[in-house]
Design a protein around this motif. Structure first.
Motif, PDB file in Angstrom:
ATOM      1  N   GLN A   1       9.790  -0.284   9.253  1.00 39.22           N
ATOM      2  CA  GLN A   1       8.589  -0.971   8.802  1.00 39.22           C
ATOM      3  C   GLN A   1       7.411  -0.003   8.654  1.00 39.22           C
ATOM      4  O   GLN A   1       7.147   0.810   9.539  1.00 39.22           O
ATOM      5  CB  GLN A   1       8.204  -2.073   9.803  1.00 39.22           C
ATOM      6  N   TRP A   2       6.742  -0.098   7.514  1.00 38.03           N
ATOM      7  CA  TRP A   2       5.498   0.605   7.234  1.00 38.03           C
ATOM      8  C   TRP A   2       5.700   2.125   7.187  1.00 38.03           C
ATOM      9  O   TRP A   2       5.223   2.866   8.042  1.00 38.03           O
ATOM     10  CB  TRP A   2       4.424   0.217   8.242  1.00 38.03           C
ATOM     11  N   PRO A   3       6.380   2.629   6.157  1.00 33.69           N
ATOM     12  CA  PRO A   3       6.645   4.074   6.031  1.00 33.69           C
ATOM     13  C   PRO A   3       5.383   4.837   5.640  1.00 33.69           C
ATOM     14  O   PRO A   3       5.122   5.102   4.475  1.00 33.69           O
ATOM     15  CB  PRO A   3       7.705   4.130   4.928  1.00 33.69           C
ATOM     16  N   ARG A   4       4.607   5.204   6.648  1.00 28.81           N
ATOM     17  CA  ARG A   4       3.309   5.826   6.397  1.00 28.81           C
ATOM     18  C   ARG A   4       3.433   7.270   5.916  1.00 28.81           C
ATOM     19  O   ARG A   4       2.514   7.819   5.303  1.00 28.81           O
ATOM     20  CB  ARG A   4       2.440   5.774   7.657  1.00 28.81           C
ATOM     21  N   HIS A   5       4.556   7.886   6.168  1.00 37.85           N
ATOM     22  CA  HIS A   5       4.731   9.285   5.779  1.00 37.85           C
ATOM     23  C   HIS A   5       6.221   9.570   5.691  1.00 37.85           C
ATOM     24  O   HIS A   5       7.043   8.861   6.272  1.00 37.85           O
ATOM     25  CB  HIS A   5       4.077  10.209   6.823  1.00 37.85           C
TER      26      HIS A   5
ATOM     27  N   GLN B   1       4.796   5.008  16.988  1.00 34.46           N
ATOM     28  CA  GLN B   1       3.882   5.006  15.845  1.00 34.46           C
ATOM     29  C   GLN B   1       3.784   6.368  15.143  1.00 34.46           C
ATOM     30  O   GLN B   1       2.691   6.946  15.038  1.00 34.46           O
ATOM     31  CB  GLN B   1       2.498   4.533  16.283  1.00 34.46           C
ATOM     32  N   PRO B   2       4.890   6.890  14.633  1.00 33.81           N
ATOM     33  CA  PRO B   2       4.821   8.179  13.937  1.00 33.81           C
ATOM     34  C   PRO B   2       4.143   8.025  12.577  1.00 33.81           C
ATOM     35  O   PRO B   2       4.421   7.084  11.831  1.00 33.81           O
ATOM     36  CB  PRO B   2       6.297   8.559  13.779  1.00 33.81           C
ATOM     37  N   VAL B   3       3.252   8.948  12.250  1.00 33.52           N
ATOM     38  CA  VAL B   3       2.526   8.850  10.983  1.00 33.52           C
ATOM     39  C   VAL B   3       2.494  10.151  10.195  1.00 33.52           C
ATOM     40  O   VAL B   3       1.911  10.214   9.116  1.00 33.52           O
ATOM     41  CB  VAL B   3       1.087   8.331  11.199  1.00 33.52           C
TER      42      VAL B   3
ATOM     43  N   GLU C   1       8.831   8.437   8.385  1.00 34.58           N
ATOM     44  CA  GLU C   1       8.124   8.038   9.595  1.00 34.58           C
ATOM     45  C   GLU C   1       7.694   6.572   9.442  1.00 34.58           C
ATOM     46  O   GLU C   1       6.703   6.281   8.762  1.00 34.58           O
ATOM     47  CB  GLU C   1       6.898   8.930   9.834  1.00 34.58           C
ATOM     48  N   ASN C   2       8.469   5.669  10.032  1.00 30.82           N
ATOM     49  CA  ASN C   2       8.190   4.234   9.980  1.00 30.82           C
ATOM     50  C   ASN C   2       7.270   3.874  11.146  1.00 30.82           C
ATOM     51  O   ASN C   2       7.717   3.708  12.282  1.00 30.82           O
ATOM     52  CB  ASN C   2       9.492   3.427  10.062  1.00 30.82           C
ATOM     53  N   ARG C   3       5.982   3.746  10.845  1.00 32.53           N
ATOM     54  CA  ARG C   3       4.989   3.577  11.915  1.00 32.53           C
ATOM     55  C   ARG C   3       5.225   2.319  12.746  1.00 32.53           C
ATOM     56  O   ARG C   3       5.231   2.361  13.982  1.00 32.53           O
ATOM     57  CB  ARG C   3       3.583   3.533  11.313  1.00 32.53           C
ATOM     58  N   ASP C   4       5.396   1.168  12.085  1.00 34.66           N
ATOM     59  CA  ASP C   4       5.409  -0.099  12.819  1.00 34.66           C
ATOM     60  C   ASP C   4       6.731  -0.391  13.515  1.00 34.66           C
ATOM     61  O   ASP C   4       6.798  -1.309  14.331  1.00 34.66           O
ATOM     62  CB  ASP C   4       5.049  -1.255  11.883  1.00 34.66           C
ATOM     63  N   SER C   5       7.785   0.355  13.215  1.00 32.65           N
ATOM     64  CA  SER C   5       9.049   0.196  13.937  1.00 32.65           C
ATOM     65  C   SER C   5       9.340   1.378  14.844  1.00 32.65           C
ATOM     66  O   SER C   5      10.454   1.518  15.364  1.00 32.65           O
ATOM     67  CB  SER C   5      10.211  -0.045  12.963  1.00 32.65           C
ATOM     68  N   ASP C   6       8.344   2.265  15.033  1.00 33.97           N
ATOM     69  CA  ASP C   6       8.413   3.345  16.031  1.00 33.97           C
ATOM     70  C   ASP C   6       9.660   4.201  15.870  1.00 33.97           C
ATOM     71  O   ASP C   6      10.370   4.478  16.847  1.00 33.97           O
ATOM     72  CB  ASP C   6       8.370   2.750  17.448  1.00 33.97           C
ATOM     73  N   GLN C   7       9.894   4.693  14.659  1.00 31.47           N
ATOM     74  CA  GLN C   7      11.118   5.459  14.439  1.00 31.47           C
ATOM     75  C   GLN C   7      10.951   6.447  13.291  1.00 31.47           C
ATOM     76  O   GLN C   7      10.166   6.239  12.364  1.00 31.47           O
ATOM     77  CB  GLN C   7      12.278   4.498  14.100  1.00 31.47           C
TER      78      GLN C   7
ATOM     79  N   LYS D   1       0.863  -1.173   0.000  1.00 27.99           N
ATOM     80  CA  LYS D   1       0.000   0.000   0.000  1.00 27.99           C
ATOM     81  C   LYS D   1       0.902   1.226   0.000  1.00 27.99           C
ATOM     82  O   LYS D   1       1.754   1.356   0.877  1.00 27.99           O
ATOM     83  CB  LYS D   1      -0.900   0.026   1.234  1.00 27.99           C
ATOM     84  N   THR D   2       0.727   2.086  -0.956  1.00 32.28           N
ATOM     85  CA  THR D   2       1.518   3.313  -0.948  1.00 32.28           C
ATOM     86  C   THR D   2       0.982   4.268   0.111  1.00 32.28           C
ATOM     87  O   THR D   2      -0.098   4.080   0.657  1.00 32.28           O
ATOM     88  CB  THR D   2       1.488   4.004  -2.318  1.00 32.28           C
ATOM     89  N   ALA D   3       1.744   5.330   0.388  1.00 30.74           N
ATOM     90  CA  ALA D   3       1.310   6.265   1.431  1.00 30.74           C
ATOM     91  C   ALA D   3       1.546   7.720   1.033  1.00 30.74           C
ATOM     92  O   ALA D   3       0.619   8.438   0.703  1.00 30.74           O
ATOM     93  CB  ALA D   3       2.015   5.944   2.753  1.00 30.74           C
ATOM     94  N   GLU D   4       2.796   8.164   1.039  1.00 23.28           N
ATOM     95  CA  GLU D   4       3.075   9.588   0.865  1.00 23.28           C
ATOM     96  C   GLU D   4       3.791   9.847  -0.461  1.00 23.28           C
ATOM     97  O   GLU D   4       4.439   8.966  -1.034  1.00 23.28           O
ATOM     98  CB  GLU D   4       3.935  10.093   2.041  1.00 23.28           C
TER      99      GLU D   4
END
Length: 359
Positions: A294-298, A341-343, A311-317, A250-253
């Motif tokens: 993991q999971w670069p939401r933004h 969980q940064p988004v 902002e890697n949401r699932d790896s909290d970094q 899933k793409t994000a930003e």
């Protein structure tokens, strides 16, 4: 303050009673990020937006029944936040907000509520109840994600006359004309995207003549020409994924480099940042760089375009990369900061400076 030092605000997924909005000092010359302040904003203050003055910050909070917009005063030197105001957002589940270039209005997209809203801002940074709420209608072909409208972002155009709303549920970009006197959004135009694409976010080229849209469901980017009358015409489309990738994604930003020559797009699942060229009026993917999490939401480009923060949401970094301004490739540097969980990361312009967020 050095030209290499910036202030950023971060929105997160968080429980109602836990810190959810953070300020971060970023020193790109030292490859260093420092947590400055944190505030409890309510459940899931996922998206934040800065006022163009740099004095105020707004957070879209997913409170029950109807979302809430929180307003904060920002001390740019210390990064301290002080909550000063709040107002209902206008519908369920606000997922994106943006500030009008003049600083007069806040625009909000509501994913679950299927609506967009427009709120007036006061001279001292306060936020009022919605002046207008527009409900979207329609659906598209995905059996689970597109049964109803899902506006996923709302972004003012370069001149501030129009706002552009990718609707993941209806496979459209809706264009609204902003009536400043009435404080309302008037439907102006709509642009169809390929069925099942799932439009999510968009950005504007620095020349004011191009728009780039990222689609969450089919992992593509579409380039449009932006005309003087605010309308869009489709130019080209390309995948954000490497050939042969068969996993879920899933793409994000999406963001465009200040040069206008390159785009960056995040892949969740492939967990990468794709670099695309915009040259010769044809999108083409140049590289895929692991996001080191993991999971670069933004992600956000630094205002000077020389660095990129994911902002890697699932790896909290949050992790930093250097941008090669000649070739558009990115390379991991030493910058890293632990944030739950940064988004979203939004730059806060220094009052009186030219620092601004790239959208």
């Amino acid at each position: 303050m050095s030209s290499n030092q910036y202030l950023a605000a971060v929105g997160t997924y968080s429980a109602a009673e836990e810190p959810g909005v953070y300020t971060v000092g970023v020193d790109t010359s030292a490859e260093k990020m420092e947590l400055l302040d944190e505030v409890v904003a309510g459940p899931d203050p996922t998206f934040v937006a800065s006022h163009p003055s740099g004095e105020f910050l707004y957070a879209a909070v997913r409170t029950e029944a109807e979302g809430t917009i929180k307003a904060y005063d920002v001390d740019w030197g210390s990064g301290q936040l002080e909550e000063t105001d709040s107002a209902p957002s206008g519908s369920l589940s606000p997922c994106h907000c943006s500030v009008d270039p003049s600083g007069e209005f806040l625009f909000v997209a509501h994913y679950t509520g299927g609506a967009v809203s427009m709120l007036r801002l006061t001279d001292d940074g306060g936020v009022t109840a919605p002046a207008d709420v527009v409900q979207h209608t329609g659906s598209s072909v995905h059996p689970e994600r597109q049964r109803a409208p899902h506006p996923h972002s709302i972004s003012p155009g370069p001149a501030g006359r129009f706002v552009y709303v990718p609707d993941l549920g209806t496979d459209e970009i809706l264009v609204y004309e902003v009536d400043r006197d009435a404080g309302s959004l008037s439907p102006y135009a709509s642009v169809d995207v390929q069925e099942g694409a799932g439009p999510r976010h968009l950005c504007f080229g620095p020349d004011g003549e191009h728009v780039y849209l990222i689609n969450e469901l089919d992992s593509t980017v579409v380039a449009f020409d932006l005309h003087d009358d605010g309308t869009l015409s489709r130019q080209s489309v390309t995948s954000t994924l490497p050939d042969g990738f068969a996993g879920d994604n899933k793409t994000a930003e999406i963001a465009v480099h200040p040069s206008g020559d390159y785009l960056f797009a995040s892949n969740r699942g492939h967990d990468s940042i794709a670099t695309l060229t915009t040259q010769a009026d044809e999108l083409r993917c140049l590289a895929h760089t692991p996001c080191d999490g993991q999971w670069p939401r933004h992600f956000s480009l630094s205002p000077d375009g020389r660095h990129l923060f994911v902002e890697n949401r699932d790896s909290d970094q949050i992790v930093g990369f250097d941008v090669d301004e000649q070739f558009g490739t990115i390379t991991r540097n030493e910058s890293e900061l632990a944030v739950p969980q940064p988004v979203c990361l939004a730059w806060v312009p220094e009052p009186g400076s030219t620092h601004s967020e790239i959208v």
